[in-house]
Scaffold this motif. Structure first.
Motif: not given
Length: 208
Positions: A70-88, A190-194
Motif C-alpha cells: 500500500l502506498c503512503a496515502f492508502c496505508v492509512n485507510f485501515n482505520d478512520i482514526n489514522n486519517l486525522k490530521g491528514s485531510g478531510s 512520499a511526494i519527494d519520492f513520487w
C-alpha cells in the motif's frame, strides 16, 4: 465503523524483520499499491517501491498470499482514526477514492516540481483550480454543523445524523458519497519520492 473506503488491513510489517517477505509481496503485485494501483520504481534506496506491506486482515497468518502493498496515502485507510490530521472528507460520489487519491498525488507532485517543462504544463497551471473544485464543500453542510473533518464524520456516523440521502428511494447511506481529500503536509517525503516518476510521465506524455 463500516465505511466503504475503509479496509481491514494491519499496521505495516517492520522492514527490519520481514524485508524479504515485503519485497516478495511488492513484486507479487508488480510494484503496485493494492488500493489505488499506483506504481513506482523499486530502487536501491527504495527497494519496496515506496510501499508499505500489511496483512490484509489482522486475523490471517503471516503468509505471502495474505499480504497487501500500500502506498503512503492508502496505508492509512485501515482505520478512520489514522486519517486525522491528514485531510478531510469531501462529497464526490462520481469519483472513486482511488482515482481521487491518484489525482491528488499528481497535483502535489507537479506543484512542488522545479522542472520548467512541468511548470509550463496545463496540469501545473490548472492544479490550483482543480484542488479548489474537488475540495469544495456543499453549502448544505452548514445546516448540519458539518465540516468534513474526520472527527465530524465519526460523530455523525455514530449518531446516524444526516447520513441518509433522502433523495433516493433506496435511502443510500450519505456517508458512502464521501471521499477522503488528502492534504500534502504529512506526506512530503512520499511526494519527494513520487515526483521524479510523475515528472517523467508528464514529460513523456507531452512528447518531450
Amino acid at each position: 465503523m463500516k465505511l466503504q473506503l475503509i479496509g481491514h488491513w494491519s499496521k505495516p510489517l517492520a522492514a527490519d524483520k520481514h524485508n524479504s517477505l515485503i519485497i516478495q509481496a511488492v513484486k507479487r503485485f508488480d510494484g503496485c499499491c493494492a488500493y489505488c494501483a499506483v506504481k513506482m520504481p523499486m530502487t536501491v534506496t527504495h527497494p519496496h517501491g515506496g510501499l508499505s506491506v500489511c496483512l490484509k486482515d489482522n486475523e490471517v497468518p503471516l503468509e505471502l498470499d495474505n499480504l497487501l502493498p500500500l502506498c503512503a496515502f492508502c496505508v492509512n485507510f485501515n482505520d478512520i482514526n489514522n486519517l486525522k490530521g491528514s485531510g478531510s472528507f469531501v462529497e464526490l460520489p462520481w469519483i472513486t477514492q482511488s482515482d481521487l487519491t491518484n489525482i491528488l498525488r499528481v497535483i502535489y507532485c507537479v506543484q512542488t516540481s522545479s522542472d520548467p517543462f512541468v511548470k509550463s504544463s496545463y496540469i501545473y497551471q490548472g492544479s490550483s483550480a482543480i484542488l479548489e473544485e474537488l475540495g469544495r464543500a456543499p453549502k448544505q453542510w452548514d445546516d448540519f454543523y458539518f465540516d468534513g473533518s474526520v472527527e465530524k464524520v465519526i460523530e455523525a456516523y455514530d449518531s446516524a445524523f444526516g447520513f441518509f440521502d433522502k433523495r433516493s428511494s433506496s435511502e443510500v447511506l450519505y456517508v458512502d458519497r464521501l471521499r477522503f481529500f488528502f492534504l500534502p503536509d504529512k506526506f512530503k517525503a512520499a511526494i519527494d519520492f513520487w515526483r521524479p516518476t510523475i515528472e517523467a510521465q508528464i514529460i513523456k506524455g507531452f512528447g518531450q
